[in-house]
Write an enzyme that holds these catalytic residues in place. Structure first.
Site, PDB file in Angstrom:
ATOM      1  CE  LYS A  15      -4.272  -1.612   2.203  1.00  0.00           C
ATOM      2  NZ  LYS A  15      -4.045  -3.050   2.159  1.00  0.00           N
ATOM      3  CD  GLU A  58      -4.354   5.892   3.730  1.00  0.00           C
ATOM      4  OE1 GLU A  58      -5.556   5.824   4.106  1.00  0.00           O
ATOM      5  OE2 GLU A  58      -3.961   5.456   2.651  1.00  0.00           O
ATOM      6  NE  ARG A  69      -8.509  -9.586  -4.200  1.00  0.00           N
ATOM      7  CZ  ARG A  69      -9.602  -9.005  -3.722  1.00  0.00           C
ATOM      8  NH1 ARG A  69     -10.726  -9.074  -4.404  1.00  0.00           N
ATOM      9  NH2 ARG A  69      -9.578  -8.345  -2.572  1.00  0.00           N
TER      10      ARG A  69
END
Length: 671
Positions: free
Chosen positions: A116, A200, A292
């Site tokens: 990430k 974050e 995916r």
């Protein structure tokens, strides 16, 4: 196009891929663990190969065993589904090295998104909006705490290599930071093998909106519009829909453009999802790319009319994107919910066991069912406890919600507990109906979705359940009399005189912990029901259809006509009045009420099979009610086990790392 593919997955996604492959004339190879030898995906595939033990690490995560099965079966390509090895770049490389095709993006694209932190830096460089935060490699507690102060609170700690809501914590002040950091790192290490985190800024009351993207090997990329996934509990999606009720046409275009920009930045090919967090003012920020097919892809299929698995197969075989961006349109509204074996009233504790009864609505132009189990199958402790995905479609959102409520009313699960009642409340809740839900709404208002209802119709429901039982008993007696030597015997009259009572019958119904005793007079749909000192006149009661499979009761209770959906047998009665369901167990009239279990407050037991990951107490410790004693990992999540009362630790029967069975006593308090 391929002639034969292997599906490196299980359950509903394996069954889903098999359906499209069969329509395209492609033979399918399934793989299965010891726990899945009789599973539906094994039965549906053209052939299936055993790959190991029941634990994922011994089977579905064994790339070597899967590749061996592919070589021995003659498969030309491998579809990974989602979960397991679907986003494992090393496995994708191994597939290609074996001379096979991986039906998904290239390993290089996966690696760019596998972290990430790295993904966020890459997107920022590509001009895609990102949330302010920290993605550095220095993971010392001091540095992370200092960066947290710089970013400001509230903030979110996220596992850098995670997904599915695992390894995520919201922290609202500095004092909470270090305990949450340690918990997040531990969960990430257990789930993903790596404990790196990123920080974050936390957007208050955000929406979670994702964009379906596709790319091909020719460098083209497009989007297939959005899915609104804001209805979440502990970061797990519980309702997804398309189109989003929040987006304006301008915001939809801007987010679609940004998603395509993100896909092009990593040379993306095949199906992927770009996930955004969206602030109340419409500002949106990149979260991650899932490399995916997503669990919620059916809502995109229903509003676009496209088969995303077919697109995956065509692109993997070397074909270009089937359509250009301006050829893709949205039609109507689609909603998906996931039916799980879990107990919402016990903190959504995952369940397992044999599906003694599984009734789902019939597929139609408005209702789609994606499932990997049927009645009689077992939901095991080793995998995700999803029973089915229920997807509805209609011309607009209000009609789609109405379809959803109707479809849920037609669902019934016996065996493990299920979340059907929770989903029904969700589909009727004003925040969902009004399209105003944000990602934290369910966690803030969970009491509005779980627990016992209090309403004025409880008495009517008990009467209706009693009437169903009476009508069934009468029908059974008529059936027995007809097959006997004397079909006109007075003993076949359920309301006839008996020694000890004059034409009355006594029924006992149990709803949860509540027990109701009903005395009934009459026969043939006309009764007087005595309940709790009240007498109710029932007239014209009739069962239409099969009461044991989606039948209907209509009756006049005093001066009001009522209609209920019915699912009943000699052991239980399920009623649905169109808004809520009620389940009653039929108890023999002579059975005494159960006594409470003694000593239940002196032990802490495992609520389900799992592994002990942390012990926070020692022998002789003084603990208080609600204090966290142990942490166990089960069904892909951490469970905190707490003290049932104040006391002293008398026995500690587990150590970290132990695998324990359900109801194993782990801690005993002094009596």
């Amino acid at each position: 196009m391929f002639e034969k593919i292997l599906i490196a997955n299980r359950g509903e996604i394996a069954c889903r891929v098999i359906r499209t492959a069969r329509r395209l004339g492609i033979r399918t190879v399934a793989v299965y663990s010891e726990a899945d030898a009789d599973a539906q995906h094994v039965r549906l595939a053209d052939e299936a190969w055993a790959i190991g033990g029941p634990r994922p690490a011994d089977s579905y995560l064994r790339g070597d065993a899967i590749l061996d099965a592919a070589r021995r079966s003659g498969a030309q390509a491998i579809h990974p589904g989602y979960g397991f090895l679907s986003e494992n770049a090393d496995f994708a490389d191994a597939v290609e090295a074996a001379g096979l095709v991986f039906i998904g993006p290239k390993a290089a694209s996966m690696r760019k998104m596998g972290s990430k932190a790295g993904a966020k830096e890459l997107m920022q460089a590509a001009g895609v909006p990102v949330v302010p935060g920290y993605t550095g490699e220095d993971q010392s507690a001091d540095v992370l705490a200092r960066e947290a102060e710089r970013i400001g609170f509230p903030l979110m700690i996220k596992a850098a290599h995670g997904g599915g809501g695992k390894g995520m914590r919201i922290v609202r002040n500095a004092a909470e930071f270090l305990p949450n950091l340690e918990s997040c790192q531990r969960e990430a290490r257990n789930a993903f093998g790596r404990d790196r985190v990123l920080l974050e800024r936390y957007i208050e009351q955000p929406r979670h909106i994702e964009i379906q993207v596709f790319g091909d090997s020719r460098g083209n990329a497009i989007h297939l519009f959005e899915r609104e996934c804001s209805a979440q509990r502990r970061y797990q999606k519980v309702l997804e829909e398309s189109p989003s009720p929040f987006l304006t046409p301008e915001l939809r275009t801007a987010m679609g453009t940004a998603a395509v920009q993100a896909a092009l930045a990593i040379d993306y090919a095949n199906a992927g999802t770009v996930e955004f967090i969206v602030a109340p003012d419409g500002a949106f920020y990149f979260m991650e790319i899932n490399t995916r097919l997503q669990v919620e892809h059916p809502v995109t299929e229903l509003v676009t009319g496209l088969d995303l698995v077919e697109w995956q197969l065509r692109i993997a075989s070397g074909e270009p994107l089937p359509l250009a961006q301006d050829e893709i349109t949205q039609h109507g509204h689609a909603i998906e919910v996931r039916l799980y074996a879990e107990d919402p009233d016990a903190g959504f504790l995952p369940g397992s066991g044999r599906l003694q009864r599984l009734r789902l609505p019939s597929p139609s132009a408005h209702v789609r069912i994606d499932s990997g189990v049927i009645e009689g199958d077992t939901v095991t402790i080793f995998y995700d406890p999803m029973i089915a995905k229920l997807i509805v479609h209609d011309t607009d959102r209000p009609r789609a919600l109405a379809r959803l409520r109707e479809a849920l009313a037609g669902c019934e699960v016996e065996g493990p507990k299920s979340n059907i009642a929770f989903l029904e409340r969700l589909a009727r809740h004003p925040a969902v109906v009004g399209g105003s839900i944000d990602t934290g709404y369910l966690d803030r208002h969970l009491d509005e979705f779980v627990g016992n209802d209090t309403d004025d119709d409880a008495g009517d429901a008990i009467v209706a359940a009693s009437v169903v039982a009476l009508l069934q008993d009468e029908a059974e007696m008529r059936k027995l009399a007809a097959s006997s030597g004397d079909p006109y015997s007075p003993w076949a009259d359920a309301s006839g005189w008996r020694l000890g009572h004059a034409g009355q019958r006594r029924l006992v119904l149990r709803e949860g912990d509540l027990r109701y005793t009903v005395v009934a007079h009459g026969v043939g749909g006309d009764y007087r029901i005595d309940l709790d000192g009240r007498s109710i006149e029932v007239r014209g009661a009739r069962l239409d259809g099969d009461a044991s499979n989606d039948g209907w009761l209509s009756a006049r209770l005093d001066d009001r006509s009522q209609r209920y959906r019915v699912d009943a047998d000699r052991h239980r009665v399920l009623l649905h009045d169109g808004e809520r369901r009620r389940r009653y167990a039929r108890v023999p009239a002579y059975e005494p009420e159960s006594a409470s279990a003694a000593g239940g407050g002196d032990r802490v037991a495992a609520p389900m099979p799992g592994r002990i990951v942390l012990i926070k107490i020692a022998l002789g410790d003084v603990v208080s009610q609600g204090q966290e004693l142990l942490v166990m990992e089960a069904m892909k999540m951490e469970l905190a086990l707490k003290a049932p009362r104040d006391g002293v630790i008398a026995e500690l029967r587990a150590v970290a790392g132990d695998f324990v069975e359900a109801d194993t006593a782990l801690v005993l308090l002094e009596t």
